[in-house]
Design a protein around this motif. Structure first.
Motif, mmCIF file in Angstrom:
data_model
loop_
_atom_site.group_PDB
_atom_site.id
_atom_site.type_symbol
_atom_site.label_atom_id
_atom_site.label_comp_id
_atom_site.label_asym_id
_atom_site.label_seq_id
_atom_site.Cartn_x
_atom_site.Cartn_y
_atom_site.Cartn_z
ATOM 1 N N PRO A 11 0.814 -1.226 0.000
ATOM 2 C CA PRO A 11 0.000 0.000 0.000
ATOM 3 C C PRO A 11 0.845 1.272 0.000
ATOM 4 O O PRO A 11 0.429 2.294 -0.563
ATOM 5 N N THR A 12 2.029 1.227 0.626
ATOM 6 C CA THR A 12 2.830 2.443 0.727
ATOM 7 C C THR A 12 3.331 2.911 -0.638
ATOM 8 O O THR A 12 3.668 4.084 -0.810
ATOM 9 N N ALA A 13 3.354 2.019 -1.616
ATOM 10 C CA ALA A 13 3.813 2.386 -2.953
ATOM 11 C C ALA A 13 2.885 3.400 -3.617
ATOM 12 O O ALA A 13 3.302 4.115 -4.538
ATOM 13 N N ILE A 14 1.636 3.477 -3.155
ATOM 14 C CA ILE A 14 0.706 4.474 -3.708
ATOM 15 C C ILE A 14 0.285 5.492 -2.634
ATOM 16 O O ILE A 14 -0.713 6.192 -2.791
ATOM 17 N N GLY A 15 1.061 5.538 -1.547
ATOM 18 C CA GLY A 15 0.853 6.590 -0.557
ATOM 19 C C GLY A 15 -0.091 6.258 0.580
ATOM 20 O O GLY A 15 -0.505 7.156 1.329
ATOM 21 N N ILE A 16 -0.431 4.972 0.749
ATOM 22 C CA ILE A 16 -1.314 4.570 1.850
ATOM 23 C C ILE A 16 -0.443 4.152 3.030
ATOM 24 O O ILE A 16 0.267 3.147 2.954
ATOM 25 N N ARG A 17 -0.510 4.888 4.116
ATOM 26 C CA ARG A 17 0.374 4.632 5.251
ATOM 27 C C ARG A 17 -0.110 3.484 6.127
ATOM 28 O O ARG A 17 0.693 2.706 6.647
ATOM 29 N N ASP A 18 -1.422 3.379 6.314
ATOM 30 C CA ASP A 18 -1.962 2.372 7.230
ATOM 31 C C ASP A 18 -3.153 1.698 6.580
ATOM 32 O O ASP A 18 -4.239 2.287 6.502
ATOM 33 N N ILE A 19 -2.976 0.487 6.105
ATOM 34 C CA ILE A 19 -4.036 -0.231 5.418
ATOM 35 C C ILE A 19 -5.212 -0.527 6.343
ATOM 36 O O ILE A 19 -6.344 -0.740 5.899
ATOM 37 N N ASN A 20 -4.967 -0.508 7.662
ATOM 38 C CA ASN A 20 -6.028 -0.806 8.623
ATOM 39 C C ASN A 20 -6.852 0.416 9.000
ATOM 40 O O ASN A 20 -7.784 0.304 9.809
ATOM 41 N N THR A 21 -6.515 1.570 8.414
ATOM 42 C CA THR A 21 -7.248 2.797 8.726
ATOM 43 C C THR A 21 -7.670 3.472 7.428
ATOM 44 O O THR A 21 -6.983 4.384 6.936
ATOM 45 N N PRO A 22 -8.782 3.043 6.839
ATOM 46 C CA PRO A 22 -9.228 3.661 5.588
ATOM 47 C C PRO A 22 -9.624 5.124 5.794
ATOM 48 O O PRO A 22 -10.063 5.512 6.887
ATOM 49 N N ASN A 23 -9.482 5.916 4.742
ATOM 50 C CA ASN A 23 -9.962 7.298 4.795
ATOM 51 C C ASN A 23 -11.479 7.376 4.702
ATOM 52 O O ASN A 23 -12.098 8.337 5.185
ATOM 53 N N TYR A 24 -12.082 6.364 4.067
ATOM 54 C CA TYR A 24 -13.536 6.298 3.907
ATOM 55 C C TYR A 24 -13.942 4.833 4.049
ATOM 56 O O TYR A 24 -13.142 3.925 3.848
ATOM 57 N N GLY A 25 -15.210 4.599 4.384
ATOM 58 C CA GLY A 25 -15.670 3.230 4.547
ATOM 59 C C GLY A 25 -15.159 2.599 5.827
ATOM 60 O O GLY A 25 -14.865 3.287 6.808
ATOM 61 N N GLU A 26 -15.020 1.273 5.825
ATOM 62 C CA GLU A 26 -14.623 0.535 7.020
ATOM 63 C C GLU A 26 -13.480 -0.419 6.692
ATOM 64 O O GLU A 26 -13.365 -0.906 5.568
ATOM 65 N N ALA A 27 -12.670 -0.699 7.689
ATOM 66 C CA ALA A 27 -11.597 -1.675 7.516
ATOM 67 C C ALA A 27 -12.182 -3.080 7.436
ATOM 68 O O ALA A 27 -13.194 -3.389 8.068
ATOM 69 N N VAL A 28 -11.538 -3.930 6.637
ATOM 70 C CA VAL A 28 -11.898 -5.349 6.575
ATOM 71 C C VAL A 28 -10.674 -6.172 6.931
ATOM 72 O O VAL A 28 -9.540 -5.685 6.881
ATOM 73 N N ASP A 29 -10.894 -7.420 7.297
ATOM 74 C CA ASP A 29 -9.788 -8.302 7.659
ATOM 75 C C ASP A 29 -8.993 -8.692 6.418
ATOM 76 O O ASP A 29 -9.561 -8.977 5.354
ATOM 77 N N ILE A 30 -7.682 -8.690 6.550
ATOM 78 C CA ILE A 30 -6.783 -9.215 5.522
ATOM 79 C C ILE A 30 -6.061 -10.397 6.140
ATOM 80 O O ILE A 30 -5.292 -10.244 7.092
ATOM 81 N N PHE A 31 -6.306 -11.588 5.637
ATOM 82 C CA PHE A 31 -5.789 -12.802 6.249
ATOM 83 C C PHE A 31 -4.380 -13.121 5.740
ATOM 84 O O PHE A 31 -3.938 -12.605 4.711
ATOM 85 N N ASP A 32 -3.694 -13.975 6.478
ATOM 86 C CA ASP A 32 -2.358 -14.418 6.067
ATOM 87 C C ASP A 32 -2.416 -15.002 4.657
ATOM 88 O O ASP A 32 -3.326 -15.778 4.331
ATOM 89 N N GLY A 33 -1.456 -14.631 3.838
ATOM 90 C CA GLY A 33 -1.400 -15.136 2.473
ATOM 91 C C GLY A 33 -2.185 -14.304 1.477
ATOM 92 O O GLY A 33 -2.172 -14.611 0.276
ATOM 93 N N GLU A 34 -2.874 -13.261 1.940
ATOM 94 C CA GLU A 34 -3.644 -12.401 1.047
ATOM 95 C C GLU A 34 -2.884 -11.110 0.756
ATOM 96 O O GLU A 34 -2.062 -10.653 1.561
ATOM 97 N N VAL A 35 -3.199 -10.509 -0.384
ATOM 98 C CA VAL A 35 -2.643 -9.208 -0.744
ATOM 99 C C VAL A 35 -3.801 -8.237 -0.969
ATOM 100 O O VAL A 35 -4.871 -8.641 -1.453
ATOM 101 N N PRO A 36 -3.612 -6.967 -0.615
ATOM 102 C CA PRO A 36 -4.644 -5.986 -0.916
ATOM 103 C C PRO A 36 -4.633 -5.630 -2.404
ATOM 104 O O PRO A 36 -3.568 -5.460 -3.005
ATOM 105 N N VAL A 37 -5.813 -5.574 -3.000
ATOM 106 C CA VAL A 37 -5.959 -5.225 -4.411
ATOM 107 C C VAL A 37 -6.765 -3.938 -4.489
ATOM 108 O O VAL A 37 -7.830 -3.827 -3.862
#
Length: 271
Positions: A204-230
């Motif tokens: 996420p930091t490659a596009i300027g997102i500092r904390d994937i667990n703190t969205p600017n809008y909406g709600e955080a969802v679980d990211i499980f082991d072995g998953e990548v954010p898309v």
């Protein structure tokens, strides 16, 4: 066991499109539209004074991934026959955000006190429209699975400026295993009017997102082991641009709370 929010979602999914739209119109439902009205195109909204409309139209044309244009109304009209004969865009969204001079002013459930005769409405495609295709392909859409609004983030990805409009892209995020991420890319590429293929996946930091667990809008969802954010381009991008461009008034949908149209998702897919 279903939690209360999940029970409400299940109940809403059994309603016809007309019944769901009526609930929204009378403010009986004001939540996220993710997962609702399967098969129908959901839309982001941007409403601007007529003398700002040409600049924003050019902005959409230069940034079709972030702002896939579905239709534009005549000034002062809340109706657009191409998306549905019985749709009143000033009433049929669960929640609207009102901005003055680029600053968020208030959220409302209808526009009776904010409507102006010079407003032009831009109807833009939304990533909620491809979620059904992902699910039908056997993929799990985490925000729907967990009954949450989709996670959305400000980024450092610059949009192409146009006229008085400029700013950075907002993205929505859904986590997948690498194998499922490849499948998700293939599926969503067929829906250019719903933002199309992802703009980024992985760090996420490659596009300027500092904390994937703190969205600017909406709600955080679980990211499980072995998953990548898309990450997909998001229709909240115009709201970010509006803060920088500062039109005298702008009205949008609230993030995650879309206009549900009568258009079928598949009618706008590219085989």
């Amino acid at each position: 066991m279903l939690i209360s929010g999940e029970k409400e979602s299940v109940t809403l999914q059994t309603l016809s499109l007309a019944e769901l739209r009526q609930k929204i119109r009378v403010n009986a439902y004001t939540g996220s539209t993710s997962g609702l009205a399967p098969g129908y195109l959901q839309a982001n909204l941007v409403m601007l004074p007529a003398d700002w409309a040409n600049d924003f139209l050019l902005f959409c044309q230069k940034n079709p991934v972030a702002c896939p244009l579905i239709g534009v109304t005549e000034p002062g009209s809340p109706f657009l026959a191409e998306i549905g004969a019985d749709i009143d865009i000033s009433r049929d969204v669960p929640e609207y955000h009102v901005f003055y001079n680029g600053q968020f002013e208030t959220s409302v459930s209808d526009l009776s006190e904010h409507w102006r005769d010079d407003l032009v409405i831009f109807v833009l495609g939304c990533s909620f429209s491809f979620e059904e295709a992902l699910i039908q392909s056997g993929l799990t859409v985490r925000n729907i699975e967990q009954g949450r609004n989709v996670s959305m983030y400000d980024t450092q990805i610059a949009c192409q400026p146009a006229g008085r409009f400029s700013g950075n892209m907002v993205v929505s995020m859904r986590p997948f295993t690498p194998k499922d991420a490849i499948r998700a890319i293939q599926i969503t590429s067929r829906y250019p009017k719903a933002h199309g293929a992802p703009v980024h996946f992985g760090d996420p930091t490659a596009i300027g997102i500092r904390d994937i667990n703190t969205p600017n809008y909406g709600e955080a969802v679980d990211i499980f082991d072995g998953e990548v954010p898309v990450f997909w381009a998001c229709g909240v991008t115009p709201q970010n641009v509006i803060r920088q461009s500062k039109p005298p008034i702008c009205i949008t949908h609230a993030p995650g709370k879309m206009l549900i149209t009568d258009l079928l998702n598949n009618a706008l897919s590219v085989l």
